[in-house]
Design an enzyme around this catalytic site. Structure first.
Site, PDB file in Angstrom:
ATOM      1  N   HIS A  52       0.702  -1.430   0.246  1.00 41.24           N
ATOM      2  CA  HIS A  52       0.077   0.172   0.042  1.00 41.24           C
ATOM      3  C   HIS A  52       1.081   1.639  -0.537  1.00 41.24           C
ATOM      4  CE1 HIS A  52      -3.178  -2.484   0.716  1.00 41.24           C
ATOM      5  NE2 HIS A  52      -2.591  -2.736   1.589  1.00 41.24           N
ATOM      6  N   ASN A  54      -6.724   0.857  -2.879  1.00 39.78           N
ATOM      7  CA  ASN A  54      -7.533   1.748  -1.807  1.00 39.78           C
ATOM      8  C   ASN A  54      -6.666   3.017  -1.020  1.00 39.78           C
ATOM      9  OD1 ASN A  54      -5.405   0.334  -0.420  1.00 39.78           O
ATOM     10  ND2 ASN A  54      -6.696  -0.112   1.215  1.00 39.78           N
ATOM     11  N   ASP A  79      -8.440  -5.062  -2.559  1.00 43.46           N
ATOM     12  CA  ASP A  79      -8.327  -4.805  -1.152  1.00 43.46           C
ATOM     13  C   ASP A  79      -8.174  -3.640  -0.243  1.00 43.46           C
ATOM     14  OD1 ASP A  79      -6.376  -6.737   0.688  1.00 43.46           O
ATOM     15  OD2 ASP A  79      -5.207  -5.078   0.440  1.00 43.46           O
ATOM     16  N   ASP A  94       2.036  -6.721   2.306  1.00 44.31           N
ATOM     17  CA  ASP A  94       1.121  -5.976   2.651  1.00 44.31           C
ATOM     18  C   ASP A  94       1.790  -5.196   3.676  1.00 44.31           C
ATOM     19  OD1 ASP A  94      -1.458  -5.113   3.050  1.00 44.31           O
ATOM     20  OD2 ASP A  94      -2.633  -6.933   4.248  1.00 44.31           O
ATOM     21  N   GLY A 148      -3.100  -2.541   9.641  1.00 43.78           N
ATOM     22  CA  GLY A 148      -1.960  -2.668   9.145  1.00 43.78           C
ATOM     23  C   GLY A 148      -1.243  -2.501   9.803  1.00 43.78           C
TER      24      GLY A 148
HETATM   25  O1  DOR Z   1      -4.272  -4.425   7.743  1.00 40.70           O
HETATM   26  C1  DOR Z   1      -4.738  -4.555   6.740  1.00 40.70           C
HETATM   27  N1  DOR Z   1      -4.407  -2.902   6.146  1.00 40.70           N
HETATM   28  N2  DOR Z   1      -5.356  -5.404   5.365  1.00 40.70           N
HETATM   29  C2  DOR Z   1      -5.731  -4.950   4.584  1.00 40.70           C
HETATM   30  O2  DOR Z   1      -6.183  -5.407   3.855  1.00 40.70           O
HETATM   31  C3  DOR Z   1      -5.439  -3.120   4.609  1.00 40.70           C
HETATM   32  C4  DOR Z   1      -4.444  -2.521   4.372  1.00 40.70           C
HETATM   33  C5  DOR Z   1      -4.340  -1.301   4.431  1.00 40.70           C
HETATM   34  O3  DOR Z   1      -4.959  -0.801   3.464  1.00 40.70           O
HETATM   35  O4  DOR Z   1      -4.256  -0.290   5.733  1.00 40.70           O
HETATM   36 ZN    ZN Z   2      -3.296  -5.150   2.127  1.00 43.09          ZN
END
Ligand code: DOR
Ligand code: ZN
Length: 434
Positions: free
Chosen positions: A64, A96, A154, A307, A326
């Site tokens: 991300h 996202n 996602d 991730d 996250g």
């Molecule tokens: O822990 C996460 N953070 N899982 C996800 O699927 C999205 C991500 C985020 O965008 O912060």
């Molecule tokens: Zn993710």
């Protein structure tokens, strides 16, 4: 461009069965010699790679980078810095963002900004549904033409099975695939920590593992029935792994990734109640960790994806409910995978496969390879060098990780991209641009 001699390293490249001590000469960015004991020659820069492994650099299919829209957490430049410091030269970023990557112009924006920064290959994914709202499919063909490498919502699951089925078939007809963040939100609801002893003891709202498992099962069945490929993001439980194993045995075109944190950290990270442990899917029990480790070894899980999910300090200081899930991961993938090598779950060749070769192949990218004539795209790392995770060593804008203050082993010393050194570890860390 100077001529470089990489001396004394152990080369591992699963692509061409290289697994031995060899020296490498790089001239004008191209690999011109791979031989035993090449003596230094005039006008060459010698890199002492003794005690190091030299391998193709890594590919992360799930990061991300928060750009556009949330660049106070990360942007494409700091994401690229973090990537090359972790040995990655290809980073696939999630849609996202704000707005979501659901228009060709946004796909182009990410690609162009990545190229302008030039430290590594930044490849966007496209959203499956408009605004990632789960209702209306995006113009996937146009997004793909613009450069989206695969499709995902996602951060959110694709709940509607009919939309998922159509999206999978449509993506397959375009020669690509859907990656799903499997979470039945009716089950996960207000859950925060994995439903188990730790959540119970601490009184944290439990998040049942079947929220993930039931959607993994649905997607596997859709794949079996439609023959369309599906990719399971951040798989994290023993039962989810068993379901994928079953689907693979049925001949389904199912692949799965696992994150460094789900390979390394348990739900006991919650013991100090701090939201640095909050992640989606949640950190699991040791039994699950064992299962994902062995599944990575047996190829039920295909590769590692970080991730990498940067969030600002003030966001991670919020209460358990308001805090976003996250943790960052780009600089920790290598040391954590090396921990699995040290503990004998996988060997070093598989380690390079799961970080480099396999994820590259999944998106139809020719994996970087250490071969005469190739432009140098490789990483030199010391597999045993210890380092303490401190904020000043993290190149991401955000420092959200439970690993702060802990010691890891395995350090990237140099990363080469497009024939040039883009990262070099030294007491004064430096990044090298054009
Ligand atoms: O822990 C996460 N953070 N899982 C996800 O699927 C999205 C991500 C985020 O965008 O912060
Ligand atoms: Zn993710």
């Amino acid at each position: 461009m100077e001529t470089i001699l990489i001396k004394g390293g152990h080369i591992i490249d699963p692509q061409n069965n290289l697994n031995s001590e060899l020296d490498i000469v790089i001239e004008k960015g191209k690999i011109t010699k791979i031989e035993k004991n090449i003596p230094p020659f005039p006008n060459c820069k010698v890199i002492d790679a003794s005690d190091c492994i030299v391998s193709p650099s890594f590919t992360d299919l799930h990061a991300h980078l928060r750009d556009p829209g949330q660049t106070y957490k990360e942007d494409i430049k700091t994401g690229s810095l973090s990537a090359v410091a972790g040995g990655f030269t290809t980073v696939v970023c999630m849609p996202n963002t704000i707005p979501a990557i659901d228009e060709p112009s946004l796909v182009r924006y990410v690609i162009e900004k990545g190229e302008e920064i030039g430290l590594c290959r930044v490849l966007p994914t496209g959203a499956v549904t408009k605004g990632r709202k789960g209702q209306q499919l995006t113009e996937m063909a146009l997004l793909k033409d613009a450069g989206a490498v695969y499709f995902t919502d996602d951060g959110a699951p694709i709940i509607d099975s009919n939309i998922m089925r159509k999206a999978m078939e449509y993506a397959a007809s375009l020669g690509t695939f859907i990656a799903n963040h499997c979470e039945d939100t009716a089950l996960s609801k207000d859950g925060i920590a994995h439903e188990g002893e730790i959540a119970a003891a601490l009184g944290l709202p439990p998040l049942p593992p079947e929220a993930e498992e039931s959607m993994v099962a649905r997607d596997c069945i859709l794949s079996i029935r439609t023959q369309a490929p599906v990719h399971i993001c951040h798989i994290s439980t023993k039962l989810a792994v068993e379901i994928v194993a079953w689907a693979k045995a049925m001949g389904a075109n199912v692949t799965a990734e696992v994150t460094p944190h789900h390979l390394y950290l348990c739900d006991d990270e919650w013991l100090d109640f701090h939201c640095k442990a909050k992640v989606s899917p949640p950190l699991r029990e040791f039994e699950d960790i064992e299962a994902v480790r062995w599944a990575l070894s047996s190829k039920i899980i295909d590769f590692v994806a970080t991730d990498h999910a940067p969030h600002a300090h003030h966001e991670k200081m919020l209460d358990h409910w308001s805090c976003p899930p996250g943790m960052i991961g780009l600089q920790f993938a290598l040391p954590i995978v090396l921990e699995l090598v040290r503990k004998d779950y996988i060997n070093i060749v598989r380690a390079v496969e799961v970080l480099s070769t396999e994820p590259s192949k999944k998106i139809g990218l020719k994996p970087p390879s250490i071969q005469k004539g190739n432009t140098a795209e490789l990483v030199i790392f010391n597999p045993n060098e210890p380092w303490e995770v401190t904020e000043d060593k993290i190149f991401s804008k955000s420092k959200n990780t439970p690993l702060l203050g802990r010691k890891l082993r395995g350090k990237v010393k140099y990363t080469f991209y497009k024939g040039k050194i883009v990262y070099q570890d030294s007491s004064k860390q430096e990044f090298c641009y054009d």
